[in-house]
Design a protein around this motif. Structure first.
Motif, PDB file in Angstrom:
ATOM      1  N   THR A 148       0.827  -1.216   0.000  1.00 46.76           N
ATOM      2  CA  THR A 148       0.000   0.000   0.000  1.00 46.76           C
ATOM      3  C   THR A 148       0.857   1.260   0.000  1.00 46.76           C
ATOM      4  N   ARG A 154      -3.583   2.161  -3.765  1.00 43.70           N
ATOM      5  CA  ARG A 154      -3.898   1.845  -2.369  1.00 43.70           C
ATOM      6  C   ARG A 154      -3.187   2.761  -1.375  1.00 43.70           C
ATOM      7  N   GLU A 157      -4.654   3.936   1.965  1.00 46.35           N
ATOM      8  CA  GLU A 157      -4.744   3.065   3.135  1.00 46.35           C
ATOM      9  C   GLU A 157      -3.604   3.298   4.108  1.00 46.35           C
ATOM     10  N   THR A 160       0.262  -0.393   5.937  1.00 47.70           N
ATOM     11  CA  THR A 160      -0.654  -1.427   6.412  1.00 47.70           C
ATOM     12  C   THR A 160       0.110  -2.537   7.134  1.00 47.70           C
ATOM     13  N   GLN A 194      -2.859   1.449   9.006  1.00 43.84           N
ATOM     14  CA  GLN A 194      -4.052   0.605   9.094  1.00 43.84           C
ATOM     15  C   GLN A 194      -3.667  -0.774   9.622  1.00 43.84           C
ATOM     16  N   ARG A 196      -4.826  -4.576   9.895  1.00 42.69           N
ATOM     17  CA  ARG A 196      -5.671  -5.472   9.114  1.00 42.69           C
ATOM     18  C   ARG A 196      -5.621  -6.863   9.728  1.00 42.69           C
ATOM     19  N   ARG A 217      -9.085  -2.352   9.650  1.00 44.22           N
ATOM     20  CA  ARG A 217      -9.955  -3.037   8.695  1.00 44.22           C
ATOM     21  C   ARG A 217     -10.074  -4.501   9.108  1.00 44.22           C
TER      22      ARG A 217
END
Length: 366
Positions: A148, A154, A157, A160, A194, A196, A217
């Motif tokens: 990302t 991406r 985001e 990540t 982020q 995940r 997420r």
């Protein structure tokens, strides 16, 4: 579309409840962390036998019966300390920039488990007591990575971090509490980042109301209903979809990890039903941020051997002659569907997603 014998007549997968490990092994080093002691206390409250080890090695008893050894391992939680080598982040394309682990191993009984052959030793679940040390490493990697962070598509985001590469952290959260700590950490982290993770478990009560800052997420691992029977000890499909709806309503970014995609008799209807049900669970949610990751079934010679030992009565299709042999980036062999099957599956599933969930962004197909 190519097809294999239909699993539609098989009995439905049993409904699952919260995992209650029969035995918890806690190492001497793990007892030095309050987080580790709290795990043992929560497991004891669920009825687990807690064994305090004199040292830090997991000397598991030998069992001549491999099936008995498998069952014992799947019912065991080890509370250990992640050494520096385990706290060293690794890239994890195509999912995220970096991988970090709160635990390793899974107590579920998925007959196509991708961890089979990847993790050494008996399939026990190891949960790490030094969560603060694990999370403290993450800021060093802000702005780095090749997925990302380096992708114009991406980049929004941020950097990540994937937390479910070698475990399902939500499935053991009621014992560990580690996932909630990670969510709070990212919620406080005022940066383009982020967290995940993906799960096959539907109890998200511990995550609702946490200050996640929209920097988390949560993806549910889902499949056509006819294939859920291969996922023993996990939550039913509808429970996972309902959980995704709860999380989205609580402001989390969410996603569908459709895996492992397989052709079967009437698979178009089966996958269409999946996406229709997902759309119903996510209907009417304001500011819905939804992604989809589409992952086809594949296996290696090593994983096939392990899986057939774990599940000798399984009818899961592991026919090498019906697959295409490919080499991984490490030079090892894996078996995937032939290119014609892959093209047909991809076109069909992408069309269904567009019809039922037009807001979903497809991150990748593999």
């Amino acid at each position: 579309m190519a097809s294999s014998p239909s699993p539609l007549s098989a009995p439905a997968a049993p409904r699952s409840c919260l995992w209650r490990p029969r035995q918890v092994l806690i190492t001497r080093a793990a007892r030095g962390f309050g987080h580790g002691r709290a795990m043992a206390e929560r497991a004891a409250a669920l009825g687990a036998e807690v064994v305090e080890l004199a040292g830090d090695r997991l000397n598991l008893p030998k069992d001549l019966d491999p099936r008995a050894a498998y069952r014992a391992a799947k019912a065991t939680l080890a509370v250990v300390v992640a050494p520096p080598s385990k706290r060293r982040l690794q890239p994890i394309p195509p999912s995220a920039d970096w991988r970090f682990d709160l635990a390793e191993g899974c107590h579920a009984h998925c007959q196509y488990c991708y961890l089979a052959g990847s993790l050494a030793g008996p399939p026990i679940t190891r949960a790490y007591a030094n969560v603060d040390e694990i999370l403290a490493v993450l800021p060093e990697h802000l702005g780095g990575g090749s997925v990302t962070s380096a992708s114009p598509e991406r980049a929004h985001e941020g950097t990540t971090f994937e937390a479910s590469c070698y475990a399902d952290p939500l499935g053991i959260e009621h014992v560990t509490g580690s996932l909630s700590e990670a969510v709070r950490f990212f919620g406080r982290w005022d940066a383009p980042v982020q967290l995940r993770f993906t799960s096959k478990f539907g109890d998200v009560s511990s995550l609702i109301g946490l200050p996640h800052g929209r920097r988390v997420r949560v993806r549910m691992s889902v499949n056509a209903e006819a294939l859920i029977r291969y996922e023993g000890g996990t939550s039913p499909l509808q429970a996972r979809l309902d959980a995704l709806g709860r999380l989205a309503r609580d402001g989390y970014r969410v996603g569908l990890t459709v895996a492992p995609i397989q052709p079967f008799a009437d698979s178009p209807a089966g996958y269409d039903d999946l996406f229709a049900r997902a759309a119903a669970s996510l209907a009417g949610i304001p500011d819905l941020d939804l992604t989809a990751e589409l992952i086809t079934h594949r296996f290696t010679p090593a994983s096939k051997t392990v899986l057939q030992g774990w599940y000798p009565g399984s009818d899961l299709d592991l026919d090498e002659a019906a697959r295409t042999r490919k080499l991984t980036k490490f030079g090892s062999t894996k078996f995937v569907y032939p290119i014609e099957t892959m093209r047909s599956l991809r076109a069909s599933l992408q069309d269904m997603l567009q019809r039922h969930l037009p807001a979903a962004r497809i991150l990748y197909w593999t």
